[in-house]
Every structure is written in C-alpha cells, then in structure tokens.
Design a protein around this motif. Structure first.
Motif, PDB file in Angstrom:
ATOM      1  N   THR A 116       1.060  -0.984  -0.001  1.00 11.28           N
ATOM      2  CA  THR A 116      -0.092  -0.220   0.004  1.00 11.28           C
ATOM      3  C   THR A 116       1.038   1.180  -0.326  1.00 11.28           C
ATOM      4  O   THR A 116       2.002   1.248   0.731  1.00 11.28           O
ATOM      5  N   PRO A 117       0.257   2.537  -0.239  1.00 11.25           N
ATOM      6  CA  PRO A 117       1.090   3.154  -0.419  1.00 11.25           C
ATOM      7  C   PRO A 117       1.070   3.814   1.062  1.00 11.25           C
ATOM      8  O   PRO A 117       0.174   3.883   1.929  1.00 11.25           O
ATOM      9  N   GLU A 118       2.178   4.559   1.480  1.00 10.20           N
ATOM     10  CA  GLU A 118       2.381   5.042   3.206  1.00 10.20           C
ATOM     11  C   GLU A 118       1.706   6.082   3.297  1.00 10.20           C
ATOM     12  O   GLU A 118       0.695   7.203   1.761  1.00 10.20           O
ATOM     13  N   GLY A 119       1.241   7.027   3.942  1.00 11.98           N
ATOM     14  CA  GLY A 119       0.581   7.770   4.977  1.00 11.98           C
ATOM     15  C   GLY A 119      -0.260   7.304   5.540  1.00 11.98           C
ATOM     16  O   GLY A 119      -0.566   6.391   6.784  1.00 11.98           O
ATOM     17  N   SER A 120      -1.285   8.104   6.615  1.00 17.31           N
ATOM     18  CA  SER A 120      -2.412   7.952   7.348  1.00 17.31           C
ATOM     19  C   SER A 120      -3.145   7.233   7.227  1.00 17.31           C
ATOM     20  O   SER A 120      -3.728   6.478   8.214  1.00 17.31           O
ATOM     21  N   GLN A 121      -3.563   6.492   6.077  1.00 19.73           N
ATOM     22  CA  GLN A 121      -4.698   5.160   5.826  1.00 19.73           C
ATOM     23  C   GLN A 121      -3.825   4.004   5.893  1.00 19.73           C
ATOM     24  O   GLN A 121      -4.614   3.033   5.373  1.00 19.73           O
ATOM     25  N   GLN A 122      -2.572   4.402   5.748  1.00 21.05           N
ATOM     26  CA  GLN A 122      -1.978   2.903   5.454  1.00 21.05           C
ATOM     27  C   GLN A 122      -2.666   1.711   6.072  1.00 21.05           C
ATOM     28  O   GLN A 122      -2.861   0.918   5.930  1.00 21.05           O
ATOM     29  N   PRO A 123      -2.618   1.497   7.828  1.00 23.04           N
ATOM     30  CA  PRO A 123      -3.254   1.083   8.452  1.00 23.04           C
ATOM     31  C   PRO A 123      -4.667   0.206   7.620  1.00 23.04           C
ATOM     32  O   PRO A 123      -5.046  -0.628   7.839  1.00 23.04           O
ATOM     33  N   HIS A 124      -5.792   1.639   7.584  1.00 25.27           N
ATOM     34  CA  HIS A 124      -6.524   1.214   7.076  1.00 25.27           C
ATOM     35  C   HIS A 124      -7.180   0.500   5.754  1.00 25.27           C
ATOM     36  O   HIS A 124      -7.290  -0.707   5.676  1.00 25.27           O
ATOM     37  N   MET A 125      -6.243   0.308   4.445  1.00 26.72           N
ATOM     38  CA  MET A 125      -5.433   0.278   3.650  1.00 26.72           C
ATOM     39  C   MET A 125      -5.454  -1.436   4.230  1.00 26.72           C
ATOM     40  O   MET A 125      -5.565  -2.502   3.277  1.00 26.72           O
ATOM     41  N   ILE A 126      -4.186  -1.227   4.728  1.00 25.90           N
ATOM     42  CA  ILE A 126      -3.848  -2.466   4.832  1.00 25.90           C
ATOM     43  C   ILE A 126      -4.953  -4.486   5.792  1.00 25.90           C
ATOM     44  O   ILE A 126      -5.480  -4.566   4.872  1.00 25.90           O
ATOM     45  N   ARG A 127      -6.037  -3.021   6.926  1.00 21.84           N
ATOM     46  CA  ARG A 127      -6.913  -3.704   6.505  1.00 21.84           C
ATOM     47  C   ARG A 127      -7.787  -4.641   5.560  1.00 21.84           C
ATOM     48  O   ARG A 127      -8.326  -5.246   6.078  1.00 21.84           O
ATOM     49  N   ASN A 128      -8.098  -3.535   5.189  1.00 25.19           N
ATOM     50  CA  ASN A 128      -9.079  -4.061   3.496  1.00 25.19           C
ATOM     51  C   ASN A 128      -8.491  -5.260   2.960  1.00 25.19           C
ATOM     52  O   ASN A 128      -9.120  -5.825   3.079  1.00 25.19           O
ATOM     53  N   ALA A 129      -7.375  -4.816   3.076  1.00 27.89           N
ATOM     54  CA  ALA A 129      -6.405  -5.440   2.088  1.00 27.89           C
ATOM     55  C   ALA A 129      -7.071  -7.081   2.750  1.00 27.89           C
ATOM     56  O   ALA A 129      -6.918  -7.975   1.369  1.00 27.89           O
ATOM     57  N   LEU A 130      -6.204  -6.937   4.280  1.00 31.59           N
ATOM     58  CA  LEU A 130      -6.526  -8.248   4.735  1.00 31.59           C
ATOM     59  C   LEU A 130      -8.203  -8.690   4.409  1.00 31.59           C
ATOM     60  O   LEU A 130      -8.662 -10.147   4.045  1.00 31.59           O
ATOM     61  N   VAL A 131      -8.764  -7.760   4.786  1.00 34.67           N
ATOM     62  CA  VAL A 131     -10.110  -8.538   4.740  1.00 34.67           C
ATOM     63  C   VAL A 131     -10.683  -8.459   3.249  1.00 34.67           C
ATOM     64  O   VAL A 131     -11.116  -9.899   3.221  1.00 34.67           O
ATOM     65  N   ARG A 132     -10.352  -8.224   2.236  1.00 32.88           N
ATOM     66  CA  ARG A 132     -10.414  -8.834   0.507  1.00 32.88           C
ATOM     67  C   ARG A 132      -9.958 -10.389   0.842  1.00 32.88           C
ATOM     68  O   ARG A 132     -10.902 -10.920  -0.283  1.00 32.88           O
ATOM     69  N   TRP A 133      -8.957 -10.449   0.873  1.00 31.14           N
ATOM     70  CA  TRP A 133      -8.114 -11.739   0.613  1.00 31.14           C
ATOM     71  C   TRP A 133      -8.888 -12.397   1.542  1.00 31.14           C
ATOM     72  O   TRP A 133      -8.862 -13.853   1.346  1.00 31.14           O
ATOM     73  N   TYR A 134      -9.193 -12.412   3.438  1.00 28.18           N
ATOM     74  CA  TYR A 134      -9.622 -13.863   3.212  1.00 28.18           C
ATOM     75  C   TYR A 134     -11.173 -13.353   3.454  1.00 28.18           C
ATOM     76  O   TYR A 134     -11.680 -14.921   3.199  1.00 28.18           O
ATOM     77  N   LYS A 135     -12.169 -12.618   2.729  1.00 28.08           N
ATOM     78  CA  LYS A 135     -13.491 -13.315   2.167  1.00 28.08           C
ATOM     79  C   LYS A 135     -13.563 -14.099   0.592  1.00 28.08           C
ATOM     80  O   LYS A 135     -14.272 -14.780   0.651  1.00 28.08           O
ATOM     81  N   ARG A 136     -11.824 -14.316   0.132  1.00 31.74           N
ATOM     82  CA  ARG A 136     -10.969 -14.649  -1.599  1.00 31.74           C
ATOM     83  C   ARG A 136     -10.666 -16.163  -0.880  1.00 31.74           C
ATOM     84  O   ARG A 136     -11.595 -16.809  -1.942  1.00 31.74           O
TER      85      ARG A 136
END
Length: 239
Positions: A116-136
């Motif tokens: 993910t890109p660096e920045g204040s939203q990074q933890p949120h984007m990482i969680r989103n990516a993990l949630v999508r992975w678990y759902k797949r």
C-alpha cells in the motif's frame, strides 16, 4: 449468482481504494462499502473514466460510510504492521507490509504480503486488503467444503454466499441458500468443516431439534468439540 469477468481492478479514490467488479448481470453501477472496503460493481463495458467520475461524485458518502463502519467495528488490538501474526485455518502467518501502489494481499512463502502507499490511511488500507483476502479465501475454501460434504449429508444447496455476520457463523435461507461468515477462516480448519456441515444439515432439519443434532453427529462425530471451541474462542476471531 453474478458473473464476474477478468481479474480484479483497483482505483485510488484519494483516501480509499475501490475494487472494480465487472459483471454481465448489471446494467447500472452500484457502490458498496462492507467492512470498510469499497467495491464498485459495474457493467462489463464501463470505462475507467466513468468509474472514476462515479467514485468522485460519491466520495463524501463513501468516506462517511467507511467512518461509520470503523466506529461500529469490533475492537481489534492489531496495528497492521510488519511482523504481526494473523490466523488462517489454524496457523498464524506474519504480515509483511511493502510500500508502493495498492495491490491485493497475497500469501507468499508463509507470509501475508500487502502493498500500500505510505500515509495516514495505510493501516486502514492494510486491513481492507486483509479483509478482501480472507473473503476470497472463504469463497474458495467454503465452496470446496460444501461440494465435499453435501453428498455425504444428502442435500444440494441452492447457492453459497459469503457474508459478514455479527453473532453467527452461518445461516440457511428459506430458499435453500447457505450463507457463511468469512471470519470463520480465522478458526482452525476443522471448525470450518463443522460450520459447513451444520448449515448443510439445516437443509434437512430447519431447527436445532434432537433429529438435527443426530444428523450432524452422523456426519461429524466430534462436532461437540468444535461447537465448544467456537463458543470459547469466537470473540478472538477478529481482523
């Protein structure tokens, strides 16, 4: 069930990442925000420019929805940094965060890799990516298990769907469709077997009568151990 064509696409919405899902079943676009993850479902031929315009026009609504879901989410102690452990089917996998353009989470050489890109939203984007992975993974693994156990139970479900539930692991609808909570993928593999068998048996007995439990026991003699494990550990199965 919708027909999805091609590999997933992602668009940067300036503060969120939207997954683009192209389908032959829709004539209009639809935006969904689930678990803080944004999806835009569009007809197959929709241009990238039109998708970006739609995301821009709905940006305020999307951000408000994401904030609301974050406030309502079950508290997690995770910081979403490299080295943290995330369970998957009974094993823990270490997270590896790489900086760069957003890409889906992958399980590589025993690590869950998220870019993910660096920045204040990074933890949120990482969680989103993990949630999508678990759902797949839930969509793939649970369908495999349904296909394996349905003939043993002697039933054929009308469909299999992956959902987000707050207080249950699965359900059987009046139409004979089975729905499963993607968070079950954080539990050991045998617990997933139990949940699948449990819902398949509901296609025969729609209650939790003694007859229902006898059917579960016929297919899975050790079901009581799995049921107890889920009772004792369900609160810890969060991302």
């Amino acid at each position: 069930m919708r027909t999805v064509l091609g590999a997933p696409e992602y668009r940067d919405g300036n503060g969120f990442i939207a997954e683009v899902i192209r389908t032959s079943r829709r004539k209009t676009a639809d935006i969904r925000v689930e678990e803080g993850a944004v999806s835009v479902i569009v007809p197959v031929s929709t241009s990238i420019e039109k998708i970006d315009q739609l995301l821009l026009s709905k940006r305020m609504w999307i951000k408000e929805k994401m904030a609301l879901q974050r406030d309502m989410a079950t508290a997690s102690s995770k910081q979403f940094v490299s080295g943290e452990a995330f369970p998957y089917l009974g094993r823990n996998y270490r997270l590896k965060v790489e900086c760069g353009p957003f890409s889906p989470a992958k399980l590589l050489q025993g690590r869950l890799v998220v870019q993910t890109p660096e920045g204040s939203q990074q933890p949120h984007m990482i969680r989103n990516a993990l949630v999508r992975w678990y759902k797949r993974q839930a969509s793939l693994k649970i369908r495999e298990k349904v296909k394996r156990y349905a003939p043993i139970v002697g039933v054929e479900p009308a469909g299999v769907n992956i959902k987000t539930f707050k207080s249950r692991w699965g359900s059987c609808t009046a139409k004979g469709e089975l729905e499963f909570n993607w968070l079950i993928m954080l539990a050991p593999n045998r617990m997933v077997d139990y949940v699948v068998i449990h819902e398949l048996c509901h296609l025969i007995h729609h209650d939790h009568s003694p007859e229902f439990w006898r059917e579960v026991m016929r297919v899975m003699p050790d079901y009581q151990q799995c049921r107890e494990w889920l009772r004792e550990n369900s609160e810890g199965l969060v991302v």
